[in-house]
Design a protein around this motif. Structure first.
Motif, PDB file in Angstrom:
ATOM      1  N   GLU A 198       0.836  -1.208   0.000  1.00  0.00           N
ATOM      2  CA  GLU A 198       0.000   0.000   0.000  1.00  0.00           C
ATOM      3  C   GLU A 198       0.866   1.252   0.000  1.00  0.00           C
ATOM      4  OE1 GLU A 198      -3.610   2.035   2.633  1.00  0.00           O
ATOM      5  OE2 GLU A 198      -3.071  -0.076   2.939  1.00  0.00           O
ATOM      6  N   LYS A 199       1.999   1.198   0.665  1.00  0.00           N
ATOM      7  CA  LYS A 199       2.914   2.350   0.681  1.00  0.00           C
ATOM      8  C   LYS A 199       3.347   2.724  -0.735  1.00  0.00           C
ATOM      9  CE  LYS A 199       7.567   3.663   2.225  1.00  0.00           C
ATOM     10  NZ  LYS A 199       8.789   3.196   2.924  1.00  0.00           N
ATOM     11  N   GLU A 200       3.711   1.728  -1.546  1.00  0.00           N
ATOM     12  CA  GLU A 200       4.139   2.013  -2.917  1.00  0.00           C
ATOM     13  C   GLU A 200       2.981   2.526  -3.762  1.00  0.00           C
ATOM     14  OE1 GLU A 200       7.291   1.957  -4.500  1.00  0.00           O
ATOM     15  OE2 GLU A 200       7.662   2.159  -2.348  1.00  0.00           O
ATOM     16  N   ALA A 201       1.797   1.984  -3.559  1.00  0.00           N
ATOM     17  CA  ALA A 201       0.634   2.471  -4.308  1.00  0.00           C
ATOM     18  C   ALA A 201       0.325   3.917  -3.939  1.00  0.00           C
ATOM     19  CB  ALA A 201      -0.569   1.578  -4.034  1.00  0.00           C
ATOM     20  N   ARG A 202       0.408   4.245  -2.664  1.00  0.00           N
ATOM     21  CA  ARG A 202       0.159   5.634  -2.238  1.00  0.00           C
ATOM     22  C   ARG A 202       1.210   6.572  -2.803  1.00  0.00           C
ATOM     23  NH1 ARG A 202      -0.632   3.522   3.065  1.00  0.00           N
ATOM     24  NH2 ARG A 202       1.362   4.465   3.645  1.00  0.00           N
ATOM     25  N   ALA A 250      -1.186  18.174 -15.997  1.00  0.00           N
ATOM     26  CA  ALA A 250      -1.334  16.928 -16.736  1.00  0.00           C
ATOM     27  C   ALA A 250      -2.806  16.582 -16.921  1.00  0.00           C
ATOM     28  CB  ALA A 250      -0.626  15.793 -16.005  1.00  0.00           C
ATOM     29  N   THR A 251      -3.101  15.876 -18.003  1.00  0.00           N
ATOM     30  CA  THR A 251      -4.463  15.448 -18.296  1.00  0.00           C
ATOM     31  C   THR A 251      -4.596  13.957 -18.033  1.00  0.00           C
ATOM     32  OG1 THR A 251      -4.644  17.122 -20.033  1.00  0.00           O
ATOM     33  CG2 THR A 251      -6.253  15.324 -20.067  1.00  0.00           C
ATOM     34  N   LEU A 252      -5.544  13.593 -17.193  1.00  0.00           N
ATOM     35  CA  LEU A 252      -5.803  12.192 -16.890  1.00  0.00           C
ATOM     36  C   LEU A 252      -6.717  11.620 -17.961  1.00  0.00           C
ATOM     37  CD1 LEU A 252      -5.500   9.838 -14.816  1.00  0.00           C
ATOM     38  CD2 LEU A 252      -7.617  10.673 -13.763  1.00  0.00           C
ATOM     39  N   LEU A 253      -6.261  10.580 -18.648  1.00  0.00           N
ATOM     40  CA  LEU A 253      -7.046   9.956 -19.714  1.00  0.00           C
ATOM     41  C   LEU A 253      -7.760   8.696 -19.256  1.00  0.00           C
ATOM     42  CD1 LEU A 253      -4.381  10.258 -22.568  1.00  0.00           C
ATOM     43  CD2 LEU A 253      -6.376  11.733 -22.208  1.00  0.00           C
ATOM     44  N   ALA A 254      -7.176   7.984 -18.306  1.00  0.00           N
ATOM     45  CA  ALA A 254      -7.777   6.745 -17.802  1.00  0.00           C
ATOM     46  C   ALA A 254      -7.196   6.442 -16.439  1.00  0.00           C
ATOM     47  CB  ALA A 254      -7.518   5.586 -18.758  1.00  0.00           C
ATOM     48  N   GLY A 255      -8.003   5.800 -15.600  1.00  0.00           N
ATOM     49  CA  GLY A 255      -7.524   5.333 -14.305  1.00  0.00           C
ATOM     50  C   GLY A 255      -7.349   6.446 -13.300  1.00  0.00           C
ATOM     51  N   GLY A 256      -6.309   6.293 -12.492  1.00  0.00           N
ATOM     52  CA  GLY A 256      -6.000   7.286 -11.470  1.00  0.00           C
ATOM     53  C   GLY A 256      -6.508   6.950 -10.090  1.00  0.00           C
ATOM     54  N   GLY A 257      -7.407   5.959  -9.972  1.00  0.00           N
ATOM     55  CA  GLY A 257      -7.943   5.597  -8.666  1.00  0.00           C
ATOM     56  C   GLY A 257      -7.050   4.627  -7.920  1.00  0.00           C
ATOM     57  N   CYS A 258      -7.184   4.620  -6.609  1.00  0.00           N
ATOM     58  CA  CYS A 258      -6.348   3.763  -5.768  1.00  0.00           C
ATOM     59  C   CYS A 258      -7.148   3.301  -4.565  1.00  0.00           C
ATOM     60  CB  CYS A 258      -5.107   4.535  -5.314  1.00  0.00           C
ATOM     61  SG  CYS A 258      -3.902   3.564  -4.386  1.00  0.00           S
ATOM     62  N   ASN A 259      -7.085   2.004  -4.277  1.00  0.00           N
ATOM     63  CA  ASN A 259      -7.740   1.432  -3.110  1.00  0.00           C
ATOM     64  C   ASN A 259      -6.774   0.462  -2.458  1.00  0.00           C
ATOM     65  OD1 ASN A 259      -9.490   0.460  -1.183  1.00  0.00           O
ATOM     66  ND2 ASN A 259     -10.714  -0.744  -2.603  1.00  0.00           N
TER      67      ASN A 259
END
Length: 477
Positions: free
Chosen positions: A330-334, A348-357
């Motif tokens: 989780e540390k690396e994902a954060r 920057a423009t987000l085209l897809a994704g970007g979420g984290c759980n």
């Protein structure tokens, strides 16, 4: 399939269970998967002493004996294929299809080493280059460098350990190995298989999970003649500074780029960039982090890639339809989620994704990322690809080179002149044409320049690092 509750370490060829202090989790569920022994400094010291004692008998092993040890490993890994893949899936969180692919590469690497064990050639050299050397001739051979220290990473715990262990056996070098504490099981199973080989002298190998604080001897002990480390640049360069007189081989990080020219097969490039950018959640030092697309096809390719990224399935790596599994922690994902948010905050423009759980980060695609952000300058080591565009080939090559790293680069073009220009001018260890930077075959020379490391892996090339040239000069009377 179920893993055992407790696994040993391997000390001087034998299983040992001094404790069960290292807890290893299932990276998807977070639950304890198994425990294994943790080597103390005293155990590491004993292992190094054993490797020193084994150096001479290892060097005397016949080529066929080394070949047969490696061939035994190939056969046993084939028999234990499903077990190795499942263990990798659990301890690394690697999707099961990718885990099976890594077991295949493990087998390939040992098979290559079995062949190379009988190909340790030297050379006869004429010395009569002037009158004073008229009666002299020379020849040289490669001899084992001696006891080696290996430190392997979490992301390819089977194959990157194999790229150290298999060449060492083929060359006749005893070794001590510290596998990554997050993913030690693959190396432990290799130790279990090697322990079946009675021809190996006592002390030929030790597989020692150890805490970073307790593992300093792997780096500093002067009895060791070579240190081979695969991991992060920060750790690797520090180890080199403390390694003393021993030879050091480093395979470190990258933020690899691919260039897609206007004449490229876009459908092929799309599928390969999906693979290179997102397989095993981007946790590869040669994963596609930067994709540089010709302006004439940029909009079309961006839209194709965006649509495809949005279809990638995340979830339990044990399920066959999962493409994106968990990051290692989780540390690396954060950390990477923070880099994405920082880039968006500055344009920057987000085209897809970007979420984290938790440690599940979505497959993410961005464009217009400022060049001074961490997402461009540093190693993402996660499922993120950033897009930019070019009109001039030389400028595209300059953008690839605008990095402190230099492992591999990918090119999608049909123009041989552009390929040759890239081969001449890209400051990287390898240029891959009509495929992504992430492509590797296990017999090729592999490694990087700049902050990406020193030396080369690939069995024959690793054997060269694990050897020294010994000259013989003869005066004919």
């Amino acid at each position: 399939m179920k893993l055992k509750d407790v696994y040993p370490l391997y000390l001087n060829n034998k299983a040992a269970q001094p404790n069960s202090d290292l807890v290893v989790t299932d990276k998807f569920t977070g639950e304890v998967a198994f425990r294994t022994a943790l080597a103390t400094p005293d155990v590491i010291d004993e292992a190094i002493a054993g490797a020193v004692r084994a150096a001479e008998p290892m060097a005397r092993l016949a080529s066929y004996e080394k070949r047969d040890v490696l061939a035994h490993c190939v056969a046993r890994f084939q028999e234990r294929f499903d077990e190795l893949a499942y263990a990798l899936c659990v301890e690394a969180g690697k999707p099961i299809a990718d885990s099976e692919g890594e077991v295949t590469r493990l087998i390939d690497t040992f098979r290559i080493a079995a062949e190379e064990a009988t190909r340790n050639y030297g050379e006869v050299q004429p010395l009569d280059i002037s009158p004073r050397a008229r009666s002299y001739m020379g020849m040289w051979k490669r001899v084992p460098i001696g006891p080696c220290s290996f430190i392997s990473p979490f992301n390819f715990p089977l194959n990157l350990a194999a790229h150290k262990i298999a060449p060492a056996i083929a060359m006749g070098c005893p070794f001590v190995m510290k596998p990554a504490s997050l993913t030690p099981l693959g190396a432990i199973i290799m130790g279990e298989v090697l322990a079946e080989c009675d021809v190996l002298p006592e002390g030929a190998f030790s597989i020692l999970p150890a805490s970073r604080d307790g593992a300093d001897l792997f780096t500093t002990d002067e009895r060791l003649k070579l240190l081979s480390f695969t991991g992060s640049p920060g750790v690797g360069w520090d180890l080199k500074a403390r390694a003393g007189k021993k030879k050091v081989v480093l395979e470190l990080g990258g933020n690899a780029a691919v260039v897609v020219d206007r004449d490229a097969d876009l459908d092929h490039a799309l599928e390969r960039i999906i693979f290179g950018g997102y397989y095993q959640s981007g946790q590869s030092c040669i994963h596609v982090q930067r994709a540089i697309i010709h302006a004439d096809v940029y909009d079309r390719f961006r839209d194709m890639l965006t649509a495809r990224v949005r279809t990638l399935k995340s979830g339990d790596p044990k399920h066959r339809d999962t493409f994106i599994g968990p990051m290692i922690s989780e540390k690396e994902a954060r950390r990477l989620k923070g880099w994405i948010d920082d880039a968006i905050a500055v344009g920057a423009t987000l085209l897809a994704g970007g979420g984290c759980n938790g440690n599940m980060l979505e497959a993410t695609l961005l464009e217009n990322v400022p060049a001074d952000t961490d997402l461009v300058r540093e190693e993402a080591f996660g499922p993120v690809v950033i897009l930019s565009q070019f009109t001039d080939w030389d400028a595209a090559l300059a953008e690839v080179n605008d990095s402190k790293f230099g492992l591999q680069a990918g090119l999608f073009t049909r123009d041989l002149h552009k390929v040759l220009a890239a081969w001449d001018h890209l400051d990287v260890g390898g240029v891959v044409v009509n495929d992504v930077s992430s492509y590797r075959v296990d017999n090729m020379p592999y490694g990087g320049v700049k902050d990406s490391g020193l030396g080369r892996e690939g069995v024959r090339f690793a054997m060269e690092d694990m050897s020294e040239i010994r000259n013989l000069i003869i005066r004919r009377t």
